[in-house]
Scaffold this motif. Structure first.
Motif, PDB file in Angstrom:
ATOM      1  N   CYS A  81       0.748  -1.249   0.011  1.00 41.55           N
ATOM      2  CA  CYS A  81      -0.046   0.232   0.037  1.00 41.55           C
ATOM      3  C   CYS A  81       0.740   1.314  -0.139  1.00 41.55           C
ATOM      4  O   CYS A  81       0.404   2.323  -0.601  1.00 41.55           O
ATOM      5  CB  CYS A  81      -0.920  -0.113   1.104  1.00 41.55           C
ATOM      6  N   ALA A  82       2.017   1.292   0.653  1.00 41.56           N
ATOM      7  CA  ALA A  82       2.976   2.295   0.855  1.00 41.56           C
ATOM      8  C   ALA A  82       3.497   2.746  -0.565  1.00 41.56           C
ATOM      9  O   ALA A  82       4.279   3.865  -0.724  1.00 41.56           O
ATOM     10  CB  ALA A  82       3.802   2.142   1.983  1.00 41.56           C
ATOM     11  N   GLN A  83       3.361   1.806  -1.425  1.00 45.46           N
ATOM     12  CA  GLN A  83       3.734   2.186  -2.963  1.00 45.46           C
ATOM     13  C   GLN A  83       3.142   3.285  -3.475  1.00 45.46           C
ATOM     14  O   GLN A  83       3.833   4.053  -4.129  1.00 45.46           O
ATOM     15  CB  GLN A  83       3.681   0.875  -3.706  1.00 45.46           C
ATOM     16  N   CYS A  84       1.951   3.538  -2.991  1.00 48.79           N
ATOM     17  CA  CYS A  84       1.226   4.635  -3.636  1.00 48.79           C
ATOM     18  C   CYS A  84       0.725   5.861  -2.551  1.00 48.79           C
ATOM     19  O   CYS A  84       0.552   7.051  -2.959  1.00 48.79           O
ATOM     20  CB  CYS A  84      -0.102   4.347  -4.330  1.00 48.79           C
ATOM     21  N   HIS A  85       0.844   5.400  -1.336  1.00 50.93           N
ATOM     22  CA  HIS A  85       0.357   6.333  -0.241  1.00 50.93           C
ATOM     23  C   HIS A  85       0.698   5.848   1.033  1.00 50.93           C
ATOM     24  O   HIS A  85       1.373   4.563   1.166  1.00 50.93           O
ATOM     25  CB  HIS A  85      -1.166   6.586  -0.107  1.00 50.93           C
ATOM     26  N   ARG A  86       0.603   6.644   1.978  1.00 53.19           N
ATOM     27  CA  ARG A  86       1.002   6.075   3.562  1.00 53.19           C
ATOM     28  C   ARG A  86       0.174   4.883   3.731  1.00 53.19           C
ATOM     29  O   ARG A  86      -0.970   4.607   3.733  1.00 53.19           O
ATOM     30  CB  ARG A  86       0.805   7.245   4.321  1.00 53.19           C
ATOM     31  N   HIS A  87       0.994   3.860   4.285  1.00 51.82           N
ATOM     32  CA  HIS A  87       0.261   2.710   4.784  1.00 51.82           C
ATOM     33  C   HIS A  87      -0.826   2.841   5.791  1.00 51.82           C
ATOM     34  O   HIS A  87      -0.484   3.225   6.925  1.00 51.82           O
ATOM     35  CB  HIS A  87       1.220   1.497   5.209  1.00 51.82           C
ATOM     36  N   PRO A  88      -1.903   2.269   5.447  1.00 56.58           N
ATOM     37  CA  PRO A  88      -2.965   2.586   6.481  1.00 56.58           C
ATOM     38  C   PRO A  88      -3.006   1.702   7.804  1.00 56.58           C
ATOM     39  O   PRO A  88      -3.463   2.381   8.706  1.00 56.58           O
ATOM     40  CB  PRO A  88      -4.313   2.014   5.662  1.00 56.58           C
ATOM     41  N   PHE A  89      -2.357   0.669   7.912  1.00 57.29           N
ATOM     42  CA  PHE A  89      -2.199  -0.087   9.050  1.00 57.29           C
ATOM     43  C   PHE A  89      -1.042   0.102   9.449  1.00 57.29           C
ATOM     44  O   PHE A  89      -0.765  -0.892  10.706  1.00 57.29           O
ATOM     45  CB  PHE A  89      -2.851  -1.535   8.525  1.00 57.29           C
ATOM     46  N   GLY A  90       0.035   0.541   9.159  1.00 59.50           N
ATOM     47  CA  GLY A  90       1.266   0.715   9.662  1.00 59.50           C
ATOM     48  C   GLY A  90       2.093   1.975   9.494  1.00 59.50           C
ATOM     49  O   GLY A  90       1.570   2.921   9.057  1.00 59.50           O
ATOM     50  N   ASP A  91       3.440   1.948   9.588  1.00 61.17           N
ATOM     51  CA  ASP A  91       4.077   3.211   9.677  1.00 61.17           C
ATOM     52  C   ASP A  91       5.066   3.360   8.682  1.00 61.17           C
ATOM     53  O   ASP A  91       5.808   4.226   8.428  1.00 61.17           O
ATOM     54  CB  ASP A  91       5.125   3.396  10.980  1.00 61.17           C
ATOM     55  N   TRP A  92       4.660   2.789   7.584  1.00 65.47           N
ATOM     56  CA  TRP A  92       5.375   2.560   5.971  1.00 65.47           C
ATOM     57  C   TRP A  92       4.827   3.926   5.406  1.00 65.47           C
ATOM     58  O   TRP A  92       3.856   3.979   5.219  1.00 65.47           O
ATOM     59  CB  TRP A  92       5.191   1.495   5.359  1.00 65.47           C
ATOM     60  N   THR A  93       5.888   4.686   5.005  1.00 62.59           N
ATOM     61  CA  THR A  93       5.565   5.699   3.888  1.00 62.59           C
ATOM     62  C   THR A  93       6.112   5.619   2.636  1.00 62.59           C
ATOM     63  O   THR A  93       6.754   4.352   2.599  1.00 62.59           O
ATOM     64  CB  THR A  93       6.605   7.147   4.427  1.00 62.59           C
ATOM     65  N   GLN A  94       5.779   6.240   1.593  1.00 59.39           N
ATOM     66  CA  GLN A  94       5.890   5.904   0.298  1.00 59.39           C
ATOM     67  C   GLN A  94       7.666   5.996   0.221  1.00 59.39           C
ATOM     68  O   GLN A  94       8.269   5.343  -0.531  1.00 59.39           O
ATOM     69  CB  GLN A  94       5.556   6.926  -0.695  1.00 59.39           C
ATOM     70  N   THR A  95       8.243   7.193   0.975  1.00 64.00           N
ATOM     71  CA  THR A  95       9.636   7.312   0.825  1.00 64.00           C
ATOM     72  C   THR A  95      10.284   5.933   1.431  1.00 64.00           C
ATOM     73  O   THR A  95      11.238   5.488   0.709  1.00 64.00           O
ATOM     74  CB  THR A  95      10.127   8.588   1.636  1.00 64.00           C
ATOM     75  N   GLU A  96       9.863   5.515   2.561  1.00 54.45           N
ATOM     76  CA  GLU A  96      10.461   4.216   3.163  1.00 54.45           C
ATOM     77  C   GLU A  96      10.219   3.102   2.063  1.00 54.45           C
ATOM     78  O   GLU A  96      11.227   2.393   1.862  1.00 54.45           O
ATOM     79  CB  GLU A  96       9.846   3.752   4.313  1.00 54.45           C
ATOM     80  N   TYR A  97       9.089   2.966   1.361  1.00 55.30           N
ATOM     81  CA  TYR A  97       8.885   1.809   0.534  1.00 55.30           C
ATOM     82  C   TYR A  97       9.766   1.976  -0.587  1.00 55.30           C
ATOM     83  O   TYR A  97      10.480   1.023  -0.990  1.00 55.30           O
ATOM     84  CB  TYR A  97       7.403   2.010  -0.030  1.00 55.30           C
ATOM     85  N   TRP A  98       9.838   3.184  -1.413  1.00 61.83           N
ATOM     86  CA  TRP A  98      11.077   3.157  -2.458  1.00 61.83           C
ATOM     87  C   TRP A  98      12.364   3.286  -2.101  1.00 61.83           C
ATOM     88  O   TRP A  98      13.163   2.849  -2.673  1.00 61.83           O
ATOM     89  CB  TRP A  98      10.654   4.381  -3.425  1.00 61.83           C
ATOM     90  N   GLY A  99      12.537   3.686  -0.710  1.00 62.24           N
ATOM     91  CA  GLY A  99      14.038   3.419  -0.341  1.00 62.24           C
ATOM     92  C   GLY A  99      14.438   1.838  -0.423  1.00 62.24           C
ATOM     93  O   GLY A  99      15.356   1.432  -0.463  1.00 62.24           O
ATOM     94  N   MET A 100      13.443   1.081   0.148  1.00 64.71           N
ATOM     95  CA  MET A 100      13.638  -0.478   0.103  1.00 64.71           C
ATOM     96  C   MET A 100      13.771  -0.922  -1.150  1.00 64.71           C
ATOM     97  O   MET A 100      14.504  -1.699  -1.523  1.00 64.71           O
ATOM     98  CB  MET A 100      12.626  -1.132   1.022  1.00 64.71           C
ATOM     99  N   ALA A 101      12.825  -0.245  -2.106  1.00 62.56           N
ATOM    100  CA  ALA A 101      12.820  -0.823  -3.424  1.00 62.56           C
ATOM    101  C   ALA A 101      14.227  -0.559  -4.175  1.00 62.56           C
ATOM    102  O   ALA A 101      14.501  -1.281  -5.226  1.00 62.56           O
ATOM    103  CB  ALA A 101      11.564  -0.193  -4.258  1.00 62.56           C
ATOM    104  N   ALA A 102      14.724   0.508  -3.598  1.00 63.02           N
ATOM    105  CA  ALA A 102      16.269   1.033  -4.315  1.00 63.02           C
ATOM    106  C   ALA A 102      17.081  -0.073  -4.144  1.00 63.02           C
ATOM    107  O   ALA A 102      18.053  -0.220  -5.211  1.00 63.02           O
ATOM    108  CB  ALA A 102      16.522   2.342  -3.635  1.00 63.02           C
ATOM    109  N   PHE A 103      16.989  -1.057  -3.198  1.00 59.49           N
ATOM    110  CA  PHE A 103      17.984  -2.143  -3.099  1.00 59.49           C
ATOM    111  C   PHE A 103      17.842  -3.021  -4.304  1.00 59.49           C
ATOM    112  O   PHE A 103      18.992  -3.594  -4.760  1.00 59.49           O
ATOM    113  CB  PHE A 103      17.656  -2.949  -1.645  1.00 59.49           C
ATOM    114  N   PHE A 104      17.004  -3.078  -5.013  1.00 61.07           N
ATOM    115  CA  PHE A 104      16.626  -4.080  -6.158  1.00 61.07           C
ATOM    116  C   PHE A 104      16.681  -3.556  -7.550  1.00 61.07           C
ATOM    117  O   PHE A 104      16.375  -4.058  -8.329  1.00 61.07           O
ATOM    118  CB  PHE A 104      15.385  -4.816  -5.806  1.00 61.07           C
ATOM    119  N   THR A 105      16.992  -2.230  -7.455  1.00 61.47           N
ATOM    120  CA  THR A 105      16.783  -1.469  -8.870  1.00 61.47           C
ATOM    121  C   THR A 105      18.124  -1.918  -9.906  1.00 61.47           C
ATOM    122  O   THR A 105      17.713  -1.845 -11.035  1.00 61.47           O
ATOM    123  CB  THR A 105      16.709   0.078  -8.552  1.00 61.47           C
ATOM    124  N   LYS A 106      19.017  -2.520  -9.320  1.00 60.15           N
ATOM    125  CA  LYS A 106      19.987  -2.992 -10.322  1.00 60.15           C
ATOM    126  C   LYS A 106      20.274  -4.413 -10.470  1.00 60.15           C
ATOM    127  O   LYS A 106      20.898  -4.787 -11.588  1.00 60.15           O
ATOM    128  CB  LYS A 106      21.389  -2.647  -9.634  1.00 60.15           C
TER     129      LYS A 106
END
Length: 173
Positions: free
Chosen positions: A129-154
């Motif tokens: 859910c945090a891919q598009c908006h703040r996660h409704p049931f947790g503390d994950w933000t979009q920035t944190e989501y895409w920060g984690m996703a950055a590990f796999f971009t290469k």
């Protein structure tokens, strides 16, 4: 019940009767040790982890899963620690027929698919859910989501033709 949980099989009636008739106070611990050392345990864990790691999608169906199945079964048969298996999956590279763990990356078409699967399986939290908006049931933000996703971009899928055979793998640019 322990036979189903560990080895994924129902014990024979003779086996059940022998267990129930035994007066050994350590019979349950001995049975568990025996089941953990059996090939059934490796097969059962492989089935569970294959279902967790490989998506049930059209893209996944186009890939061969046998290399990962074989890779996982060898690891569980050798009683390898889960953290070592996780590390080897998340850092997998090379050709699929040489490193079955590469199948994990080949069966996920995008960075967000990898991120969602990794967070669900290895972190125990669903963050898609945090891919598009703040996660409704947790503390994950979009920035944190895409920060984690950055590990796999290469991570890139590669297809190498060797002789008459096309081989697939993953590599980091």
């Amino acid at each position: 019940r322990v036979s189903l949980d560990i080895a994924g099989v129902i014990p024979s009636p003779d086996r059940v009767m022998a267990f129930l008739d035994s007066k050994d106070p350590d019979k349950r611990a001995k049975l568990i040790d025996e089941l953990l050392a059996s090939p059934g345990y490796a097969r059962r864990m492989t089935d569970i982890w294959k279902a967790l790691l490989l998506p049930n999608t059209a893209a996944s169906a186009r890939q061969k899963h046998d290399p990962m199945v074989s890779w996982l079964e060898k690891r569980f048969a050798a009683n390898e620690r889960l953290n070592a298996i996780a590390r080897d999956v998340l850092t997998a590279g090379g050709l699929q027929d040489e490193n079955g763990a590469v199948t994990f990356f080949l069966t996920h078409e995008s960075v967000d698919e990898i991120t969602d699967r990794v967070s669900r399986v290895f972190l125990g939290v669903q963050i898609q859910c945090a891919q598009c908006h703040r996660h409704p049931f947790g503390d994950w933000t979009q920035t944190e989501y895409w920060g984690m996703a950055a590990f796999f971009t290469k991570v890139k899928s590669v297809y190498v033709k060797t002789g008459d055979v096309q081989r697939s793998g993953a590599r980091e640019d």
